[in-house]
Design a protein around this motif. Structure first.
Motif, PDB file in Angstrom:
ATOM      1  N   ALA A 154      34.033  33.546  43.136  1.00 59.31           N
ATOM      2  CA  ALA A 154      34.132  32.372  42.246  1.00 59.31           C
ATOM      3  C   ALA A 154      35.147  31.348  42.728  1.00 59.31           C
ATOM      4  O   ALA A 154      35.088  30.174  42.350  1.00 59.31           O
ATOM      5  N   HIS A 155      36.098  31.775  43.578  1.00 58.32           N
ATOM      6  CA  HIS A 155      37.106  30.829  44.089  1.00 58.32           C
ATOM      7  C   HIS A 155      36.623  30.081  45.330  1.00 58.32           C
ATOM      8  O   HIS A 155      37.372  29.301  45.904  1.00 58.32           O
ATOM      9  N   GLY A 353      41.891  43.738  43.950  1.00 59.74           N
ATOM     10  CA  GLY A 353      42.622  44.052  45.179  1.00 59.74           C
ATOM     11  C   GLY A 353      43.157  45.470  45.247  1.00 59.74           C
ATOM     12  O   GLY A 353      42.563  46.413  44.730  1.00 59.74           O
ATOM     13  N   ASP A 354      44.334  45.613  45.892  1.00 57.31           N
ATOM     14  CA  ASP A 354      44.920  46.937  46.137  1.00 57.31           C
ATOM     15  C   ASP A 354      45.290  47.669  44.856  1.00 57.31           C
ATOM     16  O   ASP A 354      45.215  48.895  44.792  1.00 57.31           O
ATOM     17  N   GLY A 374      37.460  40.920  41.538  1.00 59.92           N
ATOM     18  CA  GLY A 374      37.775  39.921  42.559  1.00 59.92           C
ATOM     19  C   GLY A 374      39.256  39.792  42.815  1.00 59.92           C
ATOM     20  O   GLY A 374      40.001  39.343  41.950  1.00 59.92           O
ATOM     21  N   GLY A 375      39.709  40.201  43.993  1.00 62.22           N
ATOM     22  CA  GLY A 375      41.134  40.101  44.323  1.00 62.22           C
ATOM     23  C   GLY A 375      41.596  38.659  44.470  1.00 62.22           C
ATOM     24  O   GLY A 375      42.425  38.168  43.709  1.00 62.22           O
ATOM     25  N   LEU A 379      43.550  36.226  41.641  1.00 65.30           N
ATOM     26  CA  LEU A 379      44.842  35.618  41.966  1.00 65.30           C
ATOM     27  C   LEU A 379      44.820  34.116  41.703  1.00 65.30           C
ATOM     28  O   LEU A 379      45.734  33.566  41.089  1.00 65.30           O
ATOM     29  N   GLU A 380      43.755  33.450  42.175  1.00 63.82           N
ATOM     30  CA  GLU A 380      43.677  31.999  41.977  1.00 63.82           C
ATOM     31  C   GLU A 380      43.502  31.655  40.495  1.00 63.82           C
ATOM     32  O   GLU A 380      44.004  30.636  40.019  1.00 63.82           O
ATOM     33  N   TYR A 381      42.794  32.502  39.768  1.00 67.15           N
ATOM     34  CA  TYR A 381      42.620  32.292  38.313  1.00 67.15           C
ATOM     35  C   TYR A 381      43.976  32.418  37.613  1.00 67.15           C
ATOM     36  O   TYR A 381      44.314  31.638  36.723  1.00 67.15           O
ATOM     37  N   LEU A 382      44.766  33.429  38.040  1.00 68.53           N
ATOM     38  CA  LEU A 382      46.108  33.605  37.466  1.00 68.53           C
ATOM     39  C   LEU A 382      47.044  32.454  37.832  1.00 68.53           C
ATOM     40  O   LEU A 382      48.021  32.192  37.139  1.00 68.53           O
TER      41      LEU A 382
END
Length: 396
Positions: A154-155, A353-354, A374-375, A379-382
């Motif tokens: 999605a990013h 992610g991890d 989705g890792g 992250l980009e959503y956060l």
């Protein structure tokens, strides 16, 4: 604005294009973890139960050479999906052309078809990854409606998500809806107290997340290799522990702006070699010997983080606390995992992610409210960014 969901669409007898995320780990042609396929099942089952014709497509890995095509075919995924659905899945080893179009034309209501890895289109000028408008339009022409259930991409603005959505009525699948609900709501309107736990190797990977969470979270607990750049910024001796020298000033700035919100480790497990076999001892972060490196948070930090989590109503965790692939340095990640899992009255989210891999590996997956698929996307959503794959979905 609220996005359309698959349940908002008329699906009976429709050719329903579904962008799934079947980018599963493979070894010697076999799938080693089918979680992403399992997570897509509710959307696929709903479409076929409603009498739709499900036409699925996904990327798998990065395709740079003709040899990659042999290793990265979605054929094993079609086989596994067929087993999970307990029904035949037609696999078409093409990404376009007469063979694919003919197979789609022959579908009956309730049928499922999966076509070949969308990244095969990248061999000729990165058509998929660069959102080639002609390719997006072509794929859109294969269906009547489009359902995007691939949060993991999605990013990125690719032909298989944004390209198709710009040519067809579109909706989010149930997995995408969950991701929007849990991660989107955390950023927009979390129930408080809201505690974020960030780990992993580098501060540089999480700068945007930390900056955004400083405005949103009540506490940010930092572990993993990235913690040592912050500790160095405080003037501590970190020995041979991981350090991003060029991020010390930034770490200082973040600590100053945090106003006490950032909580750092108070001890770590140190050793001489980057190995599971050397001598290990727990030491205060004020006493890390110059010739040793810390590869995990220590027992006092686990207790500190547990106490900071008490009473939390929303918890987001992204990144392990140490080198959890080595059993002697997995204790911090296990301790944090257990502490979050024990919270009875909180919404608990793992940002992919991890940390998602760790929770599953450690058997805690069922204890979390939501584990993101989705890792990079989570992250980009956060970070509070607009994700093109979500943005391109039709509004209600």
């Amino acid at each position: 604005m609220a996005k359309k969901i698959v349940s908002d669409l008329q699906l009976k007898d429709k050719k329903v294009l579904v962008r799934v995320d079947f980018n599963v780990p493979m070894k010697d042609g076999s799938i080693t973890n089918d979680n992403r396929i399992v997570e897509a099942l509710p959307t696929i089952k709903y479409i076929i139960e409603q009498g739709g014709k499900a036409i699925l497509f996904s990327h798998l890995g990065k395709v740079k050479t003709e040899e990659d095509k042999e290793k990265l075919s979605l054929a094993p995924v079609a086989k596994r999906l067929s087993e999970l659905l307990e029904k035949e899945v037609t696999f078409v080893p093409e990404t376009r052309g007469e063979k694919l179009e003919s197979a789609i034309d022959q579908l009956k209501s309730g049928d499922v078809l999966l076509f070949e890895n969308t990244r095969f289109e990248d061999l000729d000028g990165k058509k998929e990854s660069k959102n080639d408008p002609e390719l997006g339009k072509y794929w859109a022409s294969l269906g009547d409606v489009f359902v995007n259930d691939a949060f993991g991409t999605a990013h990125r603005a690719h032909a298989s998500n944004v390209g198709v959505a710009s040519n067809l009525e579109s909706a989010a699948g149930f997995l995408m809806e969950k991701e929007i609900k849990f991660i989107g709501d955390v950023v927009a309107n979390p129930e408080r107290p809201f505690v974020a736990i960030l780990g992993g190797a580098k501060v540089s990977d999480k700068i945007g997340v930390i900056e955004n969470l400083l405005n949103v979270a009540d506490k940010i607990l930092i572990g993993g290799g990235m913690a040592y750049t912050f500790l160095k910024a405080q003037g501590k001796e970190i020995g041979q522990s991981l350090l991003e020298e060029d991020k010390i000033d930034l770490a200082n700035d973040l600590l100053a702006r945090a106003n006490g919100k950032i909580v750092l480790p108070v001890d770590g497990l140190v050793t001489k070699e980057f190995s599971n076999d050397g001598e290990i001892k727990a030491v205060s972060v004020d006493e890390i010997p110059q010739d040793l490196q810390s590869l995990d948070i220590g027992p006092k930090t686990i207790e500190l983080f547990k106490s900071e989590l008490q009473g939390a109503k929303t918890v987001v965790w992204n990144g392990p606390m140490g080198v959890f692939e080595m059993s002697n340095f997995a204790k911090g990640t296990i301790g944090v995992c257990e502490a979050i899992a024990e919270l009875s009255d909180a919404t608990t989210i793992i940002g992919g992610g991890d940390s998602a891999a760790a929770a599953m590996q450690l058997g805690f997956a069922e204890k979390f409210t939501h584990i993101s698929t989705g890792g990079g996307a989570s992250l980009e959503y956060l970070e509070g960014k607009v994700l093109p794959g979500i943005d391109s979905i039709s509004e209600k």
